[in-house]
Structures are given as C-alpha cells and as structure tokens.
Design an enzyme around this catalytic site. Structure first.
Site, PDB file in Angstrom:
ATOM      1  N   ASP A 471     -45.950  36.154 -87.435  1.00 23.29           N
ATOM      2  CA  ASP A 471     -45.895  34.939 -88.237  1.00 23.29           C
ATOM      3  C   ASP A 471     -44.453  34.550 -88.561  1.00 23.29           C
ATOM      4  O   ASP A 471     -43.592  35.405 -88.761  1.00 23.29           O
ATOM      5  CB  ASP A 471     -46.668  35.175 -89.542  1.00 23.29           C
ATOM      6  CG  ASP A 471     -46.739  33.941 -90.417  1.00 23.29           C
ATOM      7  OD1 ASP A 471     -47.312  32.938 -89.977  1.00 23.29           O
ATOM      8  OD2 ASP A 471     -46.198  33.980 -91.542  1.00 23.29           O
ATOM      9  N   GLU A 524     -45.239  33.084 -83.366  1.00 23.31           N
ATOM     10  CA  GLU A 524     -45.392  31.739 -83.936  1.00 23.31           C
ATOM     11  C   GLU A 524     -43.967  31.244 -84.200  1.00 23.31           C
ATOM     12  O   GLU A 524     -43.391  31.504 -85.252  1.00 23.31           O
ATOM     13  CB  GLU A 524     -46.204  31.765 -85.228  1.00 23.31           C
ATOM     14  CG  GLU A 524     -46.516  30.366 -85.726  1.00 23.31           C
ATOM     15  CD  GLU A 524     -46.354  30.200 -87.237  1.00 23.31           C
ATOM     16  OE1 GLU A 524     -46.683  29.113 -87.737  1.00 23.31           O
ATOM     17  OE2 GLU A 524     -45.888  31.135 -87.900  1.00 23.31           O
TER      18      GLU A 524
END
Length: 802
Positions: A471, A524
């Site tokens: 993330d 990401e």
C-alpha cells in the site's frame, strides 16, 4: 523447614534468617565473636554469614589439640543500595548479574526480588532455607555451598505458597548469531528471535520475551501472570544491540503481556509487543503469548504455484474486506463460505484488505499496530491459517494488503516506542505523514528496515500468503509527497527521491522472491516512477535500479477509463483517448487493472452507480466495461459487491448488500445477471491464454480500431504465444450497429462469438451473433480481410476463431 542434620551458625546476627544448614531451634552461642569474625565486611543491610560446614554436626566438640582455623571471609548477600534502587525504579540493565544465585566468598549468595511476597525459601533437593526479608520485596541469603545447585523458590503470599523456578537463574535464551544478525539488520526470520516465544530452556518450559528498545533505561515485563505489575520482572540488556531479554519459566500460551519501558527521561510507558503474533480483540491492546499448532494441508498448492510467473499466468482477483464480507463470520466460518463463492465465480485469487492488527475498524486495517498479528476480531492466528489453507485447497491464491509506509500514533504501540523516535524518523518533518496523521517509518535505520523486510517474509512463510499488495508506495518514494516547499529536505543528490525507501523496497522484494518461490509482490504506486516492476539490478534512465515488484496497479487506466464511462454516450467521443491512452504505456510495467475499494467509497459511488442513464443503461454500461477490462492487457481486480452491481457505496459497517440476490427481491435477476457475467468472464479468461499469456509483451496486442471516436467503438486483438487470437469489440454507444465492419487477420477462416454482454442471461437485449462469421476479401482497417458483425448497444463482444 530446615534440615535436622545441619549445624548451628555461630555468626549470624539476630536479624538474619536461618541459613540452609541451620536448625531452626538451635540457640545462639553466648561467646563473643573472634577478631577474625569481627573483621568481616559489612553492608547497610544485615545478612547471614557462612555457616559451618555440613559435615560438622551441632553436638560434635572441637578437637582440643587443633587450633581454631580462621573462618573463610564472607560477604553480605544483600543487594547494595545502587542495584536495589535501580531495580525498584526499573532502570537496571543487568538484573541477572545481581538476582538469582551467584558464587561469592563463603558460599552461594541467593537474591530474589518478589514484590508483595511475605517470604521466600530456597528449595534445593531435600534442603530448604528461608531467605532474609531485606524489605521492599527483596530477599537474600548466603548458603555454604560449593556450587550453584538446581533450585526452586517457594514464595509465600497472603494465604498461599507458590513453588516456582527462579527466572534469574537462566542464561540468555537468545543466541549470539541472532544478536549479530539483529545488530546488522539482516535477521530474515526476526519473528523467531524477538517477541514472545514458548520454549524449553535449560530443561524448563516457559516463554522467552525479547524486545528491541535501544534507548530504554530499563524494560520490565507485565502481564496477567504478575497482575500487571512488572516491578519484579526486569529484562536484561544484551550488549549493544538494543535487545532486552527475559526467560519466564512456567509462562505459556494465552498469557497477556506488555513491556513497561523506562524512557531516557525516567518516565515510564506500557507498550504492546511490536512482534506480538496474537493480540487482544480491540479496543483492548495487550499482546498474547501464542504458539502455532496448525498443520497445513496445502502442499499440492505450494508445489504448483511457482510453475508460472504471475505476469504470464491467469490472474483475476476478488478484493474483499474480511470483517465485512459477511459481517459476523469468523475466520473458520469464512473458510466454509468464501472459497466456494470465489471458486464459483472463477476468480484465481482473493486479495484481503489488511488483516494485520489495527485499533480502529474504520481504518479498514490500513493503520497497523500489530504488524505480526492477524486481527483477533475474527479469531486466532491458527484460525487465519485455516482460512488460507481452505482457499488453497479450493485452488484459490491468497494476496494480502501490506502497509509498510506508516503507522498510527497510539501511545501503547510503536510511536516513540522507547521514549525517542525509534521506528519513525528522528526528523519530525520526515516522520509525520501529512495526509493521514500517522508516522512514517525510518527506512534508513537498519533495524527498522529489518523489522519490515522480515515482516513481509513472515506473512509469506508462516501464513502461506501467495502475494503482498504493498500500500501507498508513492508516499514512500518521494520526500516531497503531499508536502509544501520548506516542509521537506532534498536527498544527498539534491533530488526528491527517498533513497532509503528505494533501498528498503528493493531489499524487501529481493528477499521475498529469493526465500518464497511462487509469490508475487504488487505495488500500489500512483505515479510514473520508472522501474517499479523492473529487476533491482537493472538500472534505468533515472539512475535507479528497479524496485523489483512483480506487478503494479495501473491507477492511470483506472482513472481514465472510469472517467470515460461516467460520461453520457453522446459526449464520449470527446473523451475517446481516455480509453486508448493506456496502451501508450501498457508495457512500461507489469500491470494490474484495479477496480478497488478506493473507487466505491467516500462519495465516489459504487461501480454501477458511476454509469450514466437509467437502470438498464447503467447495467449495460457496467457489463460492457467489465468485459472491456477483462480483455485489456493486464490482470484484473474487482472489489466485493461490484460483481453483482451493488448500487450503494461500500461501508465496512454492513458490507455488501447480499439481499439484492434474494430471489424474493423484484430486481434480483438484474443483479444476478451481472454476477453471471463475471463468472463467465473468468471462465473464458482462464481458458483463453491470449488474454493473459502475453500480458507484458507488446506482441500480444494489436489494435483493430482505436480511433472510432464517432462510433464509440474500440476493437483489438489479443494473442497467445502460439499466435491464436481473441477479438474484443466494445460498443459504448446506446445504438445497435448492424454489419459493423472490422479488419481481421487473413489466416482465420471464421469467427464465432464466445461472449456477449448483451445476452438475455445477463439482463441484456439479447442482440447476438449466433452464427459463425466468415471474413470477406475486402480490406479494412489496414488489413486484407474484414468481417461484418452486429454490435449490440452498450455492449462488449468477444470473438474467437471458429
């Protein structure tokens, strides 16, 4: 009790306890002490001196012809004032050096620190000796022994006596190699060295507690086993590594604990274990001693998962938030329902939003406090393993969101863990994350980098996770991320790149891929950083080696394509490039096409609700878009609820609207139709190598027409390694296009329709091409032959060679 064969002491003062060899009822001698005795060392706390040897019974007279030998000099066993004060105030770095049993002149000195005890007795075989109460929970005694015996302690409390092992008689339970690797920041199995680990040490069962706190003045252990008072359980510092250790005999699984840390300023803080593998259910914050007993049954899955690299294999991902997929289900209950549901829909993988422990459910797991502990909201770590195992046995891979970018400021967790910045950067501007009110990790500190790299390995090895979606990578890579001028400092080369974060990500990826064959890491990363999925040893034009990820989320495709779809069809011709631009950079990285949770929350509306038009048109647009997405180069990711056209935004408080699929609901067929399409998309996808085999190779894609803006039509070919094609045609206008001509390869004798999003089964108008379509020798779109097809409105059609 005292042994009846022991001689009487001739030197113990009135306040001293009876030594191991002294009978309780022996009267004190009336003769004064000798000059040698009077010259013995003294301390501020009275204590017994050495008794006469065990071989001299109390009633045996001294030989008249033998002169009395001078007694062996002895010392007081009681602690000196400095050690006593440091133990009382939690600032002793070496409690084992003074507590426990130690050889001294005159015998063995026993020192015990047991606050609230009424008395302590040393038990060595058949012999017992009550120690002197030195006050404040300290007990001591000097016993005339030649060596330290195997002994236990009988500790008397009000109304009870407990016989226990002395925690301070044990050698360190952490080896020199572990300490060396920790000091180097290279311990790839850090969870085996730090935290709470049950074991048998020196023949005794218990739990070893270790914690990294280099700035602490002292560390003590508090838990259910000592009524949360750590005063009598100080840890020892192991050299210059910053690691503190204590083996606690008799402590086993299920015990709750925390570390009480004395900060450099003398204040104290109670902290959960950063390496805890199990925790209390939030909002409770204690760590729990855990030992796994799970026996895996997924050997077949693990053996085959490394056969194909992820970027050349079918990969369609169902993203879900475990706690709200079907609210109230535990890990084991999810194992009964989730694998069957995902397998029925044909997804190859699930991606779980962060399952690591987090204090606030509304963060969805993205603000982690327990990096090594699956959230206890749904069960134990072994229960989570059961879920992963069930998915593997169903043929479904498991990806997990992993959050190494930042952590929350909770004062019981990582923030200023030992009183100073430790896991976070020491520069406040570097430490504070400007968007989320959290703290960023100090990626330049080797121990912190080790903590995170080992954590990535931990999830893959201990829980058989097949991949990590990392993330917020962009927030790690740039020093000026969400910062204004003056709020950040350039790197040593004057640039904005966070060189420490780059090195960390490279090390993490290299380590995971080396240790765990078949896993995939997914970034990401929302910018155009060069080389996210390039090998770490391959230096790009920017001067950096690749980050080493296996795949990267294609955020640009997601934003552009959703923007295009949100427009009324009459306006789409002005946005046609938003659907074709992705092919300009499609092979710059290995991409995943993500329709994730981020796109269906916080006012962004659900996927079907983004589409224009009435309810029929919204569903038609959604179906056409999904088939366009599944045919586009890249892997697919779809968030839960979107597979059946949920109209409402997702909320973690109630999860997907499963009632939409209730046969009693009037519009159930509309939602079931979309779900049936998703199932068929996955089925055709998995059996059509042209849709995944050359995802990262430009030779696997050819435009037929990418410029039919007036028609709102897109047509392209996908190829497998054998040259077998699939033709995907999308008509994003609300009109039927009869006999729409498309150029085709001349070596295909006929085409047949293998998927049509407008079929009645999916809720469409059932405008299809039921018969084989044969090419005509009319050049079109720069090709020698062409076919004429009927394009349904707001639909995507897939054609294969007949």
């Amino acid at each position: 009790m005292t042994p009846t064969t022991a001689p009487a002491s001739t030197t113990a003062p009135a306040s001293a306890p009876a030594p191991l060899t002294a009978a309780a009822d022996t009267p004190k001698p009336t003769t004064p002490p000798t000059s040698a005795e009077a010259a013995e060392p003294t301390t501020s706390t009275p204590a017994p001196t050495a008794p006469t040897p065990l071989t001299a019974p109390a009633d045996t007279p001294e030989p008249a012809t033998q002169p009395t030998p001078p007694p062996t000099p002895t010392i007081s066993p009681a602690l000196d004032a400095t050690d006593r004060d440091r133990l009382l105030h939690g600032t002793h770095h070496a409690p084992h050096s003074v507590l426990g049993a130690h050889p001294v002149p005159g015998g063995i000195a026993f020192r015990v620190f047991r606050p609230f005890a009424l008395g302590v007795t040393v038990v060595a075989g058949q012999l017992k000796a009550e120690l002197h109460d030195d006050g404040d929970g300290f007990f001591s005694g000097l016993l005339p022994l030649q060596g330290v015996p195997e002994y236990r302690l009988a500790v008397a409390y009000d109304g009870a006596v407990q016989e226990i092992e002395d925690a301070y008689r044990f050698l360190p339970a952490l080896g020199d190699l572990d300490l060396h690797l920790i000091g180097e920041g290279r311990h790839e199995e850090l969870w085996q060295a730090l935290g709470a680990r049950t074991m048998t040490h020196q023949g005794v069962t218990g739990t070893r507690f270790t914690v990294w706190a280099p700035d602490a003045q002292g560390v003590r252990l508090a838990g259910t086993f000592n009524f949360w008072d750590g005063t009598g359980a100080p840890l020892r510092s192991l050299g210059g590594t910053g690691v503190w250790e204590l083996f606690m005999p008799g402590i086993g699984e299920g015990e709750l604990y925390k570390f009480e840390i004395t900060r450099p300023d003398g204040s104290k803080t109670m902290r959960a274990d950063p390496m805890a593998r199990h925790t209390e259910v939030p909002p409770a914050t204690s760590s729990i001693v855990h030992a796994s007993h799970y026996e895996w049954n997924d050997a077949e899955w693990l053996a085959q998962r490394a056969e194909l690299p992820a970027h050349t294999a079918p990969l369609s991902i169902y993203e879900l938030h475990l706690a709200s997929w079907r609210p109230g289900l535990t890990y084991r209950q999810l194992a009964e329902q989730l694998p069957a549901y995902v397998k029925d829909l044909g997804f190859t993988h699930v991606e779980m939003m962060p399952v690591a422990e987090h204090p606030y459910g509304g963060s969805w797991g993205y603000q982690v406090t327990g990096f090594y502990a699956p959230t206890s909201r749904l069960g134990t770590p072994d229960d989570f393993k059961f879920l992963v195992d069930a998915l593997h046995q169903a043929g479904i891979g498991v990806l997990m969101d992993w959050v190494p970018a930042h952590f929350p400021r909770d004062d019981w967790a990582l923030a200023e863990f030992d009183g100073r910045p430790l896991y976070e950067h020491e520069d406040p501007l570097r430490a504070a994350h400007p968007d989320w009110g959290t703290l960023e990790f100090d990626f330049g500190r080797r121990e912190v980098r080790n903590f995170l790299v080992a954590n990535a390995v931990y999830w893959c090895e201990e829980f058989h996770i097949d991949g990590l979606r990392v993330d917020a990578v962009a927030s790690m890579l740039y020093l000026d991320y969400s910062r204004e001028p003056g709020q950040w400092t350039p790197n040593e080369h004057g640039g904005r790149e966070n060189l420490d974060a780059v090195a960390f990500l490279q090390e993490m990826n290299a380590t995971v891929y080396r240790r765990v064959p078949g896993v995939v890491t997914i970034a990401e990363e929302s910018t155009a950083w060069d080389g996210v999925t390039r090998a770490t040893d391959h230096v790009g034009p920017g001067g950096f080696g690749g980050l080493g990820f296996g795949l990267k989320w294609n955020m640009g495709w997601m934003h552009d394509s959703l923007d295009y779809m949100s427009h009324e069809p009459v306006h789409r011709k002005h946005h046609h490039g938003e659907m074709t631009f992705s092919m300009v950079y499609a092979y710059s990285e290995n991409y995943v096409l993500p329709i994730s949770h981020d796109e269906v929350v916080h006012g962004k509306r659900s996927l079907v609700s983004k589409m224009p038009g009435d309810w029929w048109q919204q569903r038609a647009n959604l179906r056409a878009y999904l088939a366009f997405m599944w045919a586009h180069p890249g892997k697919q990711l779809l968030f839960m609820g979107q597979e059946f056209a949920q109209g409402a935004e997702w909320s973690e408080t109630h999860g997907p609207d499963w009632w939409l699929l209730d046969p009693a609901y009037g519009a159930e067929a509309d939602h079931r139709g979309v779900r049936d399409l998703v199932r068929d998309l996955n089925t055709v996808y998995r059996h059509t190598p042209a849709l995944w085999q050359l995802d990262t190779d430009p030779s696997g894609f050819q435009w037929i027409t990418g410029d039919a803006a007036e028609d709102n039509v897109f047509a392209f070919l996908r190829y497998d390694t054998d040259g077998s094609p699939l033709l995907a045609v999308s008509n994003f206008s609300p009109v039927v296009r009869h006999d729409y001509r498309l150029g085709t390869p001349e070596d295909i004798p006929a085409w047949h329709e293998t998927l049509n999003t407008d079929t009645a089964l999916y809720g469409g108008g059932d405008i299809t091409n039921p018969d084989p379509i044969k090419p005509e020798p009319q050049p079109w779109h720069g090709r020698p032959t062409s076919i004429r097809v009927t394009l349904p409105p707001l639909a995507t059609v897939w054609l294969r060679p007949a």
